[in-house]
Motif scaffolding. Sequence first.
Motif, short mmCIF file in Angstrom:
data_model
loop_
_atom_site.label_atom_id
_atom_site.label_comp_id
_atom_site.label_asym_id
_atom_site.label_seq_id
_atom_site.Cartn_x
_atom_site.Cartn_y
_atom_site.Cartn_z
N LEU A 243 149.58 -3.28 -84.64
CA LEU A 243 150.26 -3.37 -83.42
C LEU A 243 151.06 -2.11 -82.84
O LEU A 243 151.29 -1.79 -81.69
N ALA A 244 151.58 -1.44 -83.85
CA ALA A 244 152.19 -0.16 -83.52
C ALA A 244 151.34 0.96 -83.15
O ALA A 244 151.73 1.96 -82.67
N VAL B 180 152.93 2.62 -77.75
CA VAL B 180 153.28 1.64 -78.66
C VAL B 180 153.37 0.17 -77.87
O VAL B 180 154.04 0.29 -76.91
N GLN C 54 145.35 -11.52 -83.56
CA GLN C 54 146.23 -10.82 -83.05
C GLN C 54 145.55 -9.53 -82.46
O GLN C 54 145.10 -8.64 -83.33
N SER C 55 145.37 -9.00 -81.35
CA SER C 55 144.83 -7.96 -81.01
C SER C 55 145.54 -7.10 -79.92
O SER C 55 146.72 -7.30 -79.42
N TRP C 56 145.39 -5.63 -79.66
CA TRP C 56 146.28 -5.08 -78.71
C TRP C 56 145.43 -3.98 -78.09
O TRP C 56 144.12 -3.68 -78.52
N GLU C 57 145.83 -3.51 -77.10
CA GLU C 57 145.04 -2.85 -76.13
C GLU C 57 145.49 -1.21 -76.08
O GLU C 57 146.82 -0.96 -76.19
N VAL C 58 144.44 -0.51 -76.26
CA VAL C 58 144.66 1.08 -76.37
C VAL C 58 144.49 1.84 -75.02
O VAL C 58 143.24 1.28 -74.35
N THR C 59 145.41 2.14 -74.11
CA THR C 59 144.89 2.75 -73.01
C THR C 59 144.70 4.16 -73.09
O THR C 59 144.84 4.93 -74.21
N PRO D 17 151.40 6.74 -82.45
CA PRO D 17 150.04 5.90 -82.86
C PRO D 17 149.07 6.89 -82.77
O PRO D 17 149.12 8.07 -82.32
N VAL E 250 137.15 -4.11 -80.56
CA VAL E 250 136.45 -5.19 -80.24
C VAL E 250 135.21 -4.99 -79.43
O VAL E 250 135.29 -4.26 -78.47
N PRO F 113 147.95 7.17 -75.41
CA PRO F 113 148.31 6.04 -76.57
C PRO F 113 149.92 5.62 -76.40
O PRO F 113 150.52 6.62 -76.26
N GLY G 257 137.03 -11.20 -80.36
CA GLY G 257 138.09 -10.64 -79.91
C GLY G 257 139.32 -11.57 -80.26
O GLY G 257 140.63 -11.12 -79.91
N PRO H 248 140.06 4.18 -75.88
CA PRO H 248 140.91 3.05 -75.26
C PRO H 248 140.05 1.94 -75.27
O PRO H 248 138.60 1.85 -75.33
N GLY H 249 140.53 0.61 -75.20
CA GLY H 249 139.92 -0.59 -75.46
C GLY H 249 140.68 -1.57 -76.31
O GLY H 249 141.99 -1.26 -76.55
N LEU H 250 140.19 -2.68 -76.34
CA LEU H 250 140.95 -3.92 -76.99
C LEU H 250 140.56 -3.86 -78.58
O LEU H 250 139.74 -3.41 -78.91
N TYR H 251 141.75 -3.78 -79.24
CA TYR H 251 141.42 -3.63 -80.90
C TYR H 251 142.02 -4.97 -81.48
O TYR H 251 142.83 -5.55 -81.18
N ARG H 252 141.51 -5.05 -82.88
CA ARG H 252 142.15 -5.97 -83.58
C ARG H 252 142.07 -5.42 -84.99
O ARG H 252 141.19 -4.62 -85.31
#
Lengths: 626, 340
Positions: free
Chosen positions: A47-48, B339, B329-334, A238, A428, B337, B326, A243-247
Motif C-alpha cells: 500500500l505504501a 503513497v 486490497q489493491s492500490w492505484e499507481v498514477t 514508492p 492487475v 508515484p 482485481g 501506472p495502473g491498478l495493483y494488488r
Amino acid sequence: MASATHLVTPEEAHSDAPLEAVVVRFAGDSGDGMQLTGGQFTLSTALAGNDLATFPDFPAEIRAPQGTTFGISAFQINFGSSAIETAGDAPDVLIAMNPAALRVNVAALKPGGLIIADVGEFGARNLAKAGYATNPLEDGSLAKWQLIPFNISQLTLDAVKPFGLGNKEALRCKNMWTLGLALWMFDRDKAPIEEWVRTKFAKAPELAEANIAALRAGHAYGETAEIGGQIPQRHLDPAPAEPGLYRTVTGAEAISIGLVAGAQLAGLPMFFGGYPITPASAILHHLSRLKEYGVTTFQAEDEIAAIGSAIGASFAGSLGVTSSSGPGIALKAEAMGLAIMTELPLVIINSQRGGPSTGLPTKTEQSDLYQAVYGRNGDAPMPVIAARSPADAFDCAIEACRIATQFMTPVMLLTDGYIANAAEPWKVPDMTDYQPFPVHFHDEAPAEGKAVNPYARDEKLARVWIKPGTPGLTHRIGGIEKNAATGHIDYAPANHQAMTDVRANKVLNVRSSIPDQEVTLGEEGGRLVVVGWGSTFGPIHQAVRRARARGLDVSHVHLRHIWPMPRNLGDLLKSYDRIIVPEMNTGQLKTVLRDQYLVDAKPVTKVSGQPFKIAEIEAAIEDALA
Amino acid sequence: MNEMTKLTAKDFATDQEVRWCPGCGDYAVLKAVQRTMPELGVRPENVVFVSGIGCSSRFPYYMETYGFHTIHGRAPTFATGIKLANPELDVWIITGDGDALSIGGNHTMHVLRRNLDCQILLFNNEIYGLTKGQYSPTSRVGTRSPSTPFGSVDRPASPCAFALGSGARFVARGIDVHKNLPEVLKAAHAHKGASFVEIYQNCVVYNDDIFAPFTAKENAGNQLWLKAGEPMLFANRSKGIALDRESLSLKVVDVDGGDWAAAGVIVHDPRNRSIAHMLVEMPFGAFPTALGVLYEDPAPTFESAVAEQNSKASAGKAPNLQALVGKGQSWEVTKEPHVI
C-alpha cells in the motif's frame, strides 16, 4: 519484479544492489503468528507503493514444542523504492520473539544489522531449549550487530490489560505489538491494518480491540522516547511502476485465478480434483470458493482419485485440473499416462518441495523436472511449463489451459513452495487483452455406413474431443493402444509405431504456438549465459544485472517452456561461449539442455531447501568467466 | 438414431469381436446387460461404461455406448469425475474382485460412502484371470495358484459385506448365467445412488466351477432369492431363514406344509440394514447363498449434493473475471508515484 510491472531505469539496471531497499525478518515460535505479521506487513508495504518480495519459511510441524529451534517460523520481506527481485540475501533487521528464533536466524543477519529481541522470553528455560548456555543478550556474543532488547511480552500485557484477557490470550497479541513497531519503523499507515483486524475478529470485538491496542502500543513505543532513539525510522519512497491498478498476489492465488481465467477463455466449466498436500493445498482452498465461475472442486480420497476424477471430467467435457506436490505427483503418474494415451486435456500443477519421498515438505526445491519431463512408463511425452514468480503463475496457468485444450494433452505446470507462498505486487491485468481459445466439441455424426474415429486429428495433430451425451458418436477410449484410423484396440507393430510418433509429434507441435525464447537480460551471443527456470528468476536476474553493471559479459535466459523447448533455443544457447544453469536441484535442466542441444551446460546447484542468494549466483558467474 | 425407434439388445452391441475365453461367464453377463439396456429406457449416447483393468474390464469395448477403459482399480475415480461433470449421464462401473477389492479397494469404499449415482457391477470369480491365475482377495483359504503353490493362507474379503460396511445404500447379488440377472440389473439401475452388484462369475480356465455348489442346476436349492415383502424361502420353499432372537443371528428352519409364518421365517425388508449384514455374512454350507436385492435404502446422491451446493454458493453472484483478478486490497499507481 518478475512480472514486468516495474520500470527499470537505465541507472538502476547499471547500479549495484538497490540502495533504497531493506530486508526485515520476523522470527518466532510457530504459534507466535509470524506468518500473519509478515503478511500484514507485506500488505502495508504494498500500500505504501514499495516494490517487494517475501519468503515465508515455516516448519513442517503445525505446533512444534514451544521455544525449540525446530519450531521456528520466519517471514522475510525485501522491499524498497526500486525493483525488487528476491526476498533478499541477508536481513538488515531481525525481530526475534524468543531465544530459539534468535539462534536460528542471527547468522544470516548483515554485520551491523539490527536485532530486536523480546527480553520477556529470554528466561532460563527458553535459553536452555534454544541451546544457549548463557544469555546472548547479555554475554556480548552479539557484538557485531546492533541489539535492542526490550520486554515485548510485558509491554503487550500492559497494553491489553484493560480488555481483561487471560495471560495466554493477552500474550497472543505480541505479534500485533511487534507489527505496530515495524509499521512505525518504516513510516506506515496503521489504518488499513486496524481495518483488517476488525474484519478478522468481527465475531469477537474485544479481541479486535485488544489487538488494535497492542498494535497502537507498539507503534507509539517507537514514536515516543521510550527507546531513546535507538531505532531509526526510515521512509522508503514508492518504487517506480507502470501506472495502473495493483494488488499483492501469492503464487497459489495467481494459479487459482489463472486456471479460472484459462477455463473461461476456453469456454469450459472447470473440474478440480485435489488431495491435501503441502504446499499445494492452497490452490484447492482458493478454487473451492469460486463456484460462480463454473468451478467444481472435489477433495478426493487420494492423489490417484484426484487425477482420475479430473480425467473423467475432461472425458465428459469439462477442463480437468489436478494439483499436488512431488510425492502426490508420483502417485498420479500412471493416470497421466492414461491421459496421454487417451489424449484428453488435463492441467497438472506441481508445487515442488524438497524431496525425495516426504523430504522437506515446507521447503523449496526444483527437483521434479525429471519427473515432469520423463517420469512416466512408456514413451509418454507431455508439455511442461514453469512459472518464475507468483505473478507469472497467472499467465502460466492460462498457458497450461490453452495448450491442454488446443492440443488435447495433459500439461504439467511447475511451481514451487517458494512461489506458492510468497507474495509480490501484481499489476492487475486487463482481461480483454487475453485472446480467447474456445474449444470446439466434435458433434457431427459420421455419414451412414461410416464409423466414428475418436482419433481423427486436426492439422496440429490434436484429436477430436467428443462429449458423452452426443448422439451418433458413441465410442470407447482407454489405455490400450488404439488403431490410428478406427480407434479400436490394435497391437499391430506398425500401428504402435505410428501412434507413438503421432503422440510425440503432437507435443512437439506445441512449439509452433509458443514464442521464440527471448534473452531476459543482456544480448544474444557473448561470453556467458545464465539459463534458469522457475523461481530462481529473481536471484539470477539480480546477479546478472550486478555482474553486467561491473562490466561482465553475461546474459540471462529464463525458460517458461521446459517441454517442448522454444524452436530457437538451441541456436540461442550456442551463441554464447559458456553456459551455466543454476537450479535448486542437482542439475536437471542442465541434463535436458545437454541432451537436446549437445551444449556444454554447466550446473550450479543448491538443494538446501532455501532459495539461491544473489551473491551465490554472482560468485558462479565470476567462476564461469574466470 | 430416431427418438421413436425401439432399441434392441443389438443396438447396444459393438461390431468388435468379443475376446474372452470360450465358456467365460463374462459372455453371459454381457448378454444380460445388452438385453437389459433397451428395457431401461436409456439412449446409448447417454450411457457411459467405465472399467478398470482385468478380464471384465474389456466390457466397455463391447457396449455401443460411450466407454472408458481406465487403469487398474481406479474406475470409480473416473466415474466420479464423469458424473460430477455431467450428472445427466448414466454411469456404469465394470470391475472385478482384484480390481475393486485389492488395488482399488480404497476407491470402492469412497464411491459407495459418497453415494455417487452409478451402477457398480463387480464380477467376482475369486481369481486373477488376466494375469494367469493368481489367487485374489476373494479366494478361499487354501487356494492353490501360481503365486500360492501351497495354498493361500489369508482370509478372503466378502464383497457385499465390504460394500455394506462402506455405507452402500444398494447391495445385490446375481449369477452370471442365471435368468434373474436382468431383474437384478434393472433394480440396480432404478436405484438412485451407488448400486453395488456382486455377480458370481465363473472363470472357466483358472477357477472353474468354484461357485457350482450353489450355481449348478442341481444345487439351485442352495440359492436364496430375496424379494421385498416376501418370506425368505429356498429349496423349493421347504426351508426358510429365521431370526434366532436369543443370539441375534440367522438360522435355517424347515417349513412344513408351506406355513412359513409358523416357522418364523423372516419377510424380506430391503431397508433392514442389520438383517442385510447377517445375510451377506451367512456361511455357505450351513446356509444358502443370498441373492437378489439384499439391501436398498435410498439416500441423497453425491453429485446432486455437489450440484446443489455449487448453485447455492453461486446464487446472486455474477462471474466477473476482471473483478476476480482485481479482488483483495489493491492500490492505484498514477504517473507520479505517490503513497496512498
